[in-house]
Write a protein that holds these residues in place. Structure first.
Motif, PDB file in Angstrom:
ATOM      1  N   UNK A 328       0.733  -1.261   0.003  1.00  0.00           N
ATOM      2  CA  UNK A 328       0.107   0.070  -0.005  1.00  0.00           C
ATOM      3  C   UNK A 328       0.730   1.129   0.027  1.00  0.00           C
ATOM      4  N   UNK A 329       0.387   2.307  -0.639  1.00  0.00           N
ATOM      5  CA  UNK A 329       1.119   3.587  -0.493  1.00  0.00           C
ATOM      6  C   UNK A 329       1.031   4.454   0.426  1.00  0.00           C
ATOM      7  N   UNK A 330       1.889   4.813   0.984  1.00  0.00           N
ATOM      8  CA  UNK A 330       1.676   5.980   2.374  1.00  0.00           C
ATOM      9  C   UNK A 330       2.857   6.867   1.930  1.00  0.00           C
ATOM     10  N   UNK A 331       2.648   8.312   2.777  1.00  0.00           N
ATOM     11  CA  UNK A 331       3.732   9.485   2.384  1.00  0.00           C
ATOM     12  C   UNK A 331       4.836   8.905   2.522  1.00  0.00           C
ATOM     13  N   UNK A 332       5.723   8.884   1.424  1.00  0.00           N
ATOM     14  CA  UNK A 332       7.095   8.464   1.324  1.00  0.00           C
ATOM     15  C   UNK A 332       7.394   7.282   1.738  1.00  0.00           C
ATOM     16  N   UNK A 333       6.647   6.329   1.655  1.00  0.00           N
ATOM     17  CA  UNK A 333       6.979   4.896   1.878  1.00  0.00           C
ATOM     18  C   UNK A 333       5.852   4.088   1.438  1.00  0.00           C
ATOM     19  N   UNK A 334       6.166   2.545   1.312  1.00  0.00           N
ATOM     20  CA  UNK A 334       5.186   1.394   1.089  1.00  0.00           C
ATOM     21  C   UNK A 334       5.054   0.694   2.197  1.00  0.00           C
ATOM     22  N   UNK A 335       3.666   0.215   2.299  1.00  0.00           N
ATOM     23  CA  UNK A 335       3.679  -0.600   3.608  1.00  0.00           C
ATOM     24  C   UNK A 335       3.023  -2.054   3.057  1.00  0.00           C
ATOM     25  N   UNK A 336       3.748  -3.009   3.323  1.00  0.00           N
ATOM     26  CA  UNK A 336       3.708  -4.482   2.982  1.00  0.00           C
ATOM     27  C   UNK A 336       2.352  -4.821   3.525  1.00  0.00           C
ATOM     28  N   UNK A 337       1.035  -5.211   2.613  1.00  0.00           N
ATOM     29  CA  UNK A 337      -0.178  -5.438   2.897  1.00  0.00           C
ATOM     30  C   UNK A 337      -0.326  -6.790   2.939  1.00  0.00           C
ATOM     31  N   UNK A 338       0.418  -7.594   2.435  1.00  0.00           N
ATOM     32  CA  UNK A 338       0.375  -9.059   1.905  1.00  0.00           C
ATOM     33  C   UNK A 338       1.535  -9.707   1.528  1.00  0.00           C
ATOM     34  N   UNK A 339       1.769 -10.796   1.979  1.00  0.00           N
ATOM     35  CA  UNK A 339       3.092 -11.664   1.509  1.00  0.00           C
ATOM     36  C   UNK A 339       2.560 -12.813   0.855  1.00  0.00           C
ATOM     37  N   UNK A 340       2.598 -12.797  -0.502  1.00  0.00           N
ATOM     38  CA  UNK A 340       1.961 -13.852  -1.447  1.00  0.00           C
ATOM     39  C   UNK A 340       2.409 -15.344  -1.175  1.00  0.00           C
ATOM     40  N   UNK A 341       1.644 -16.406  -1.303  1.00  0.00           N
ATOM     41  CA  UNK A 341       1.963 -17.625  -0.894  1.00  0.00           C
ATOM     42  C   UNK A 341       2.826 -17.964  -1.975  1.00  0.00           C
ATOM     43  N   UNK A 342       3.927 -18.704  -1.614  1.00  0.00           N
ATOM     44  CA  UNK A 342       4.788 -19.210  -2.657  1.00  0.00           C
ATOM     45  C   UNK A 342       5.822 -18.451  -3.403  1.00  0.00           C
ATOM     46  N   UNK A 343       5.879 -17.012  -2.956  1.00  0.00           N
ATOM     47  CA  UNK A 343       6.537 -16.209  -3.820  1.00  0.00           C
ATOM     48  C   UNK A 343       7.883 -15.962  -2.892  1.00  0.00           C
ATOM     49  N   UNK A 348      11.847 -15.244   1.830  1.00  0.00           N
ATOM     50  CA  UNK A 348      12.955 -14.743   2.232  1.00  0.00           C
ATOM     51  C   UNK A 348      12.554 -13.832   3.462  1.00  0.00           C
ATOM     52  N   UNK A 349      11.428 -14.306   4.264  1.00  0.00           N
ATOM     53  CA  UNK A 349      11.157 -13.849   5.615  1.00  0.00           C
ATOM     54  C   UNK A 349      10.266 -12.436   5.595  1.00  0.00           C
ATOM     55  N   UNK A 350       9.912 -11.999   4.548  1.00  0.00           N
ATOM     56  CA  UNK A 350       8.901 -10.729   4.773  1.00  0.00           C
ATOM     57  C   UNK A 350       7.773 -11.020   5.362  1.00  0.00           C
ATOM     58  N   UNK A 351       7.380  -9.787   5.962  1.00  0.00           N
ATOM     59  CA  UNK A 351       6.006  -9.971   6.907  1.00  0.00           C
ATOM     60  C   UNK A 351       4.962  -8.959   6.669  1.00  0.00           C
ATOM     61  N   UNK A 352       3.803  -9.232   6.796  1.00  0.00           N
ATOM     62  CA  UNK A 352       3.012  -7.890   6.465  1.00  0.00           C
ATOM     63  C   UNK A 352       3.205  -6.847   7.756  1.00  0.00           C
ATOM     64  N   UNK A 353       3.188  -5.588   7.102  1.00  0.00           N
ATOM     65  CA  UNK A 353       3.471  -4.517   7.880  1.00  0.00           C
ATOM     66  C   UNK A 353       4.798  -3.655   7.751  1.00  0.00           C
ATOM     67  N   UNK A 354       5.818  -4.773   7.121  1.00  0.00           N
ATOM     68  CA  UNK A 354       7.137  -4.183   6.959  1.00  0.00           C
ATOM     69  C   UNK A 354       6.953  -3.043   5.991  1.00  0.00           C
ATOM     70  N   UNK A 355       7.870  -1.834   6.180  1.00  0.00           N
ATOM     71  CA  UNK A 355       7.516  -0.557   5.567  1.00  0.00           C
ATOM     72  C   UNK A 355       9.074  -0.405   4.584  1.00  0.00           C
ATOM     73  N   UNK A 356       8.781   0.064   3.542  1.00  0.00           N
ATOM     74  CA  UNK A 356       9.671   0.134   2.477  1.00  0.00           C
ATOM     75  C   UNK A 356       9.797   1.717   2.143  1.00  0.00           C
ATOM     76  N   UNK A 357      11.299   2.258   2.111  1.00  0.00           N
ATOM     77  CA  UNK A 357      11.469   3.575   1.955  1.00  0.00           C
ATOM     78  C   UNK A 357      12.149   4.015   0.807  1.00  0.00           C
ATOM     79  N   UNK A 358      12.918   2.881   0.067  1.00  0.00           N
ATOM     80  CA  UNK A 358      13.656   3.271  -1.248  1.00  0.00           C
ATOM     81  C   UNK A 358      13.697   1.930  -1.935  1.00  0.00           C
TER      82      UNK A 358
END
Length: 403
Positions: A328-343, A348-358
């Motif tokens: 999901x798009x938030x101001x100046x960052x992305x928020x992980x809303x869902x980690x797709x099964x089997x991807x 590699x251990x990503x979780x819902x709620x992780x925040x990406x800035x770059x």
């Protein structure tokens, strides 16, 4: 160009207001509501309404409510036109209880507000009213909420001509056929007061399916319907958002689907879990705007038909995530809303709620939803993307095809 967020950030309103009996004696039941008086202008065919597609694939436009300009979404999956509780157009002095409704994620409380007038294109209504409920911005996948969902109660008496390629629509007299195309059945159901048709998936006919212009997904089917189709295609998971909250579904891309006498190639299909929303309202699934936008569409329940004319996007394969992250798009960052099964992200251990800035050291731009940078999540298999988390750490993610 395909929309960057069509598949990868499905912040989608799947909003079917299924009117129930009032929850309390003070509530106004649907049967007791003033329906209003409708008038279609003699020049309605020339009264095109321009629209843009939200990041969640809904038709967003401007119209008038009680003389006020409001933003709206065209939503044939909503039984009764719905006004956002937070909209400046709400007159709290007129607002009364309106019962409850079924939406994705559960049940929601409704209000009811009488209106003086509503106008969209060549159609005007005097009297009547609108349901009122919370309508968060996440329902459109954009930063700004809209005021109104224009539902089947406003449109079902007319033919709705949606020209997706030109980003415009109009309302016509029922029975008009303004263009040639392939046809499928269409009705407004007595049980749910929404637009319904049928599809054939594999060798199994699924009916009824709601024709839902407010659903940004492509095709949605129930878990039993998917099982009955017996398709040997890989699947993963995805997330959608409705009025009552998020819902997780399966996700697959199928080589062909029959809609009436038309065969659609390479369609994205969401599979609801057993007991999910579609089953709860007694339907086999939905046809959403993510599918309809590949065609010019005529919806005419009075003439019992839906007409589809292939557009430039028809029969092209949809974008597939190669990252396994839905954000999901938030101001100046992305928020992980869902980690797709089997991807790759799940591995590699990503979780819902992780925040990406770059992304590859580039900060998230304000126009991310329409920026070319958003295509990283569907990049070429084997590409390594360096994702900078907002806590200062960096993770390398190797893209791969997994469904």
């Amino acid at each position: 160009m395909r929309r960057a967020l069509l598949t990868l950030v499905p912040l989608l309103a799947v909003l079917i207001v299924s009117a129930r009996e009032p929850a309390a004696p003070a509530a106004i039941s649907p049967a007791a509501r003033d329906r209003g008086v409708y008038h279609l202008a003699t020049n309605a065919e020339t009264r095109w309404v321009p629209f843009d597609l939200t990041p969640g694939n809904q038709i967003r436009f401007r119209m008038q409510l009680d003389g006020r300009d409001v933003t709206a979404i065209l939503d044939t999956g909503v039984s009764y036109t719905l006004l956002a509780k937070a909209s400046p157009a709400v007159d709290t002095a007129k607002l009364v209880a309106g019962g409850s409704a079924t939406a994705i994620g559960g049940s929601i409380a409704l209000g009811w507000m009488p209106t003086r007038s509503i106008a969209v294109g060549g159609l005007a209504r005097t009297g009547g009213g609108v349901t009122v409920a919370d309508l968060p911005a996440i329902a459109t996948g954009s930063a700004s909420a809209v005021d109104l969902l224009v539902g089947a109660d406003m449109m079902a008496g007319y033919a709705l001509d949606i020209d997706y390629a030109a980003h415009r629509f109009r309302l016509l007299r029922s029975g008009r056929l303004p263009f040639k195309g392939e046809t499928a059945s269409l009705r407004v159901s007595a049980e749910r007061s929404v637009y319904e048709s049928a599809i054939t998936l594999g060798d199994r006919r699924l009916a009824p399916v709601v024709v839902d212009t407010g659903d940004g997904s492509s095709i949605t089917v129930t878990a039993p319907g998917w099982a009955a189709a017996s398709l040997a295609v890989p699947s993963t998971t995805a997330i959608s958002f409705g009025l009552a909250g998020p819902a997780i579904s399966g996700l697959a891309i199928v080589p062909d689907i029959h809609v009436g006498n038309m065969v659609a190639r390479w369609s994205e299909v969401r599979i609801e879990p057993a007991g999910g929303f579609s089953q709860s309202i007694g339907v086999a699934g939905r046809i959403g705007s993510g599918f309809l936008q590949n065609y010019r569409v005529l919806l005419d329940p009075g003439a019992r038909r839906m007409v589809l004319s292939r557009g430039p996007k028809a029969d092209t394969q949809p974008l597939r995530s190669t990252s396994g992250l839905l954000v999901g798009v938030e101001p100046n960052r992305l928020k992980v809303l869902h980690v797709m099964r089997g991807g790759p992200a799940a591995a590699s251990g990503w979780k819902d709620g992780d925040l990406i800035c770059t992304i590859d050291t580039v900060p998230i731009p304000a126009d991310y939803a329409t920026s070319p940078i958003a295509f990283w999540s569907a990049g070429a298999p084997g590409r390594v993307v360096r994702l900078g988390l907002c806590d200062g750490t960096t993770r390398a993610l190797t893209l791969a095809r997994f469904y």
